[in-house]
Design a protein around this motif. Sequence first.
Motif, PDB file in Angstrom:
ATOM      1  N   ASP A  91       9.597   4.702  -0.352  1.00 51.90           N
ATOM      2  CA  ASP A  91       9.548   5.470  -1.658  1.00 51.90           C
ATOM      3  C   ASP A  91       7.897   5.258  -2.148  1.00 51.90           C
ATOM      4  O   ASP A  91       7.146   4.664  -1.612  1.00 51.90           O
ATOM      5  CB  ASP A  91      10.295   4.820  -2.697  1.00 51.90           C
ATOM      6  N   GLY A  92       7.797   6.112  -3.096  1.00 51.95           N
ATOM      7  CA  GLY A  92       6.290   6.173  -3.693  1.00 51.95           C
ATOM      8  C   GLY A  92       5.681   4.879  -4.040  1.00 51.95           C
ATOM      9  O   GLY A  92       4.580   4.394  -3.936  1.00 51.95           O
ATOM     10  N   HIS A  93       6.640   3.804  -4.444  1.00 48.13           N
ATOM     11  CA  HIS A  93       6.160   2.633  -5.003  1.00 48.13           C
ATOM     12  C   HIS A  93       5.538   1.797  -3.926  1.00 48.13           C
ATOM     13  O   HIS A  93       4.580   1.262  -4.064  1.00 48.13           O
ATOM     14  CB  HIS A  93       7.369   1.948  -5.492  1.00 48.13           C
ATOM     15  N   ARG A  94       6.307   1.884  -2.806  1.00 49.64           N
ATOM     16  CA  ARG A  94       5.495   1.141  -1.680  1.00 49.64           C
ATOM     17  C   ARG A  94       4.450   1.809  -1.153  1.00 49.64           C
ATOM     18  O   ARG A  94       3.638   1.290  -0.644  1.00 49.64           O
ATOM     19  CB  ARG A  94       6.879   1.098  -0.684  1.00 49.64           C
ATOM     20  N   GLY A  95       4.683   3.221  -1.245  1.00 47.88           N
ATOM     21  CA  GLY A  95       3.270   3.932  -0.739  1.00 47.88           C
ATOM     22  C   GLY A  95       2.213   3.640  -1.497  1.00 47.88           C
ATOM     23  O   GLY A  95       1.118   3.453  -0.929  1.00 47.88           O
ATOM     24  N   GLY A  96       2.463   3.347  -2.618  1.00 49.47           N
ATOM     25  CA  GLY A  96       1.454   3.161  -3.553  1.00 49.47           C
ATOM     26  C   GLY A  96       0.747   1.958  -3.364  1.00 49.47           C
ATOM     27  O   GLY A  96      -0.436   1.541  -3.541  1.00 49.47           O
ATOM     28  N   ILE A  97       1.423   0.904  -2.968  1.00 52.28           N
ATOM     29  CA  ILE A  97       0.960  -0.486  -2.561  1.00 52.28           C
ATOM     30  C   ILE A  97       0.315  -0.441  -1.305  1.00 52.28           C
ATOM     31  O   ILE A  97      -0.961  -1.114  -1.219  1.00 52.28           O
ATOM     32  CB  ILE A  97       2.286  -1.577  -2.431  1.00 52.28           C
ATOM     33  N   PHE A  98       0.856   0.350  -0.380  1.00 53.28           N
ATOM     34  CA  PHE A  98       0.018   0.624   0.677  1.00 53.28           C
ATOM     35  C   PHE A  98      -1.468   1.145   0.494  1.00 53.28           C
ATOM     36  O   PHE A  98      -2.505   0.693   1.115  1.00 53.28           O
ATOM     37  CB  PHE A  98       0.998   1.574   1.670  1.00 53.28           C
ATOM     38  N   MET A  99      -1.463   2.327  -0.329  1.00 51.92           N
ATOM     39  CA  MET A  99      -2.615   2.835  -0.479  1.00 51.92           C
ATOM     40  C   MET A  99      -3.880   1.913  -1.281  1.00 51.92           C
ATOM     41  O   MET A  99      -4.818   2.155  -1.085  1.00 51.92           O
ATOM     42  CB  MET A  99      -2.458   4.145  -1.207  1.00 51.92           C
ATOM     43  N   ASN A 100      -3.080   1.137  -2.169  1.00 52.50           N
ATOM     44  CA  ASN A 100      -3.973   0.224  -2.955  1.00 52.50           C
ATOM     45  C   ASN A 100      -4.537  -0.579  -2.070  1.00 52.50           C
ATOM     46  O   ASN A 100      -5.665  -0.961  -2.369  1.00 52.50           O
ATOM     47  CB  ASN A 100      -2.953  -0.353  -4.040  1.00 52.50           C
ATOM     48  N   HIS A 101      -3.748  -1.037  -0.985  1.00 51.06           N
ATOM     49  CA  HIS A 101      -4.556  -2.298  -0.187  1.00 51.06           C
ATOM     50  C   HIS A 101      -5.412  -1.583   0.609  1.00 51.06           C
ATOM     51  O   HIS A 101      -6.617  -2.127   0.731  1.00 51.06           O
ATOM     52  CB  HIS A 101      -3.113  -2.407   0.845  1.00 51.06           C
ATOM     53  N   ILE A 102      -5.401  -0.199   1.023  1.00 43.00           N
ATOM     54  CA  ILE A 102      -6.300   0.338   1.748  1.00 43.00           C
ATOM     55  C   ILE A 102      -7.636   0.475   0.871  1.00 43.00           C
ATOM     56  O   ILE A 102      -8.900  -0.023   1.377  1.00 43.00           O
ATOM     57  CB  ILE A 102      -6.063   1.776   2.290  1.00 43.00           C
TER      58      ILE A 102
END
Lengths: 81, 399
Positions: free
Chosen positions: B375-386
């Motif tokens: 979901d977007g939430h997990r996607g957001g965490i992923f993007m944030n880490h990059i």
Amino acid sequence: MEREELRKSLIKSLKKIAPDIDEEKIEDTLSLQDQLDLDSVDMLNFIVQVQNDLHRVIENKDYRRFFSLEGALAYLLTKNI
Amino acid sequence: MMEFKMPSLGADMDAGTLIAWHVKPGQKVSRGDIIAEVETDKGIIEVEIWQVGSIAQLLVEPGQKIPVGTVLAYVRAPDEMQETEPSPAKAAIGAESSSPSILEGAIDHTAPQPLKIARASPLAKKTAEEYGIDLNVVHGSGPFGSIVKADLDSYLASKQNPPIHEAPIASTAPDKIASMRQAIAAAMSRSKREIPHYYLQTDVNLQKALAWLETSNQDRPLTERLLPAVLFMKAIALACQKVPEMNGHWIDGEFHPSSTVNLGVAISLRQGGLIAPAIHEVETKTLVELMRGMLDLVKRVRSGKLRSSEISDSSITLSNLGDQGVASVFGVIYPPQVALVGFGKIMSRPWAEQQWLGVAPIVSLCLSADHRVSDGHRGGIFMNHIARCLEEPERLQES
């Protein structure tokens, strides 16, 4: 090496990276990347190829000189390659 | 006896044309050896064998189009080999006086050598590195088939006059380009049909990263120059470890996370077409190794010499269109993967950070992800880490 000979050598190196280029159409003063649709990896492979073909070390700091044929030739001639 | 079958080299491949064998009957093979060249819609692929043994029989002649799954060759396992070895062993059995140790000596000698990762002399390895030669394609004449400098010299000489079946696909006929186009069309249509995509976009300030790269490059030889793309790759790999739902495959209604990050790198072909071969285990590689891997991959894509393991097992893909000048890339996921990260051109833009206002080199990155898996939430965490990794580039050098 003479300028013409050097230019020929550079084109030869270019062709090893991008075999389909039309050497007649290359403008010396324009960016090679734009003219020949090369990306940054192709450019790096090209400069490393030139290093191998001319048996001379090209330093990282001089990398940007090779973005056009004009620049590359000027650089190589001053280095007496 | 083991069967070597025509492998599936892509989601939509049902047949391939055998171009050439790289082995002969009787030849010993080890894991990772290139056994044949097969032509597919993606160009000519070097197929690796994952069995250890020796070639018993080649069943198919080059030039034939073979469906996926058809047996192409029989491979004899190492413990079967003594049946086919000529007289010495048999004569020893016949002779009363032969001691078991002689027999054993004979068997050990014919057993395949364990695969060493780089079977080359130090001088050969150094030369190979300098010239950008892939040791996997060089024939070794040294002890146990290892590569010596003379082998590299012969290899370089032979490259002046390549044998016919190694002709580069730069001169590919229009129908080959058309069939690659069809394969891409099939994969992309399938992707949009089956994968519920969602997209997240963010901008990252690369000021620190580019300054760090510049400093790092000052001390490197040209052959080890690092491009920003390897920072992107490493950042993606580290983020995959934080958010595993971005790294793996959707198969038969289930997500199968990948234990390692095999990053597909989208590379466009000069004659038209697109391919995304994998750099394996990105999370374990240093930036220099990634750079080398990427350069090598691009070279081989351009000359049409990819390996089967590279085009069939990416677990996530990077599409970097910065050189083409686009600001953002909203990519299409390659099934059965579940995510794709697109990077645009690094551009000088006005930027504000806390109380600071100025101009900085900004890159836009975009995640395309499979909503069945994340979901977007997990996607957001992923993007944030990059983003964090790119803003603090020292993080990328560790490991």
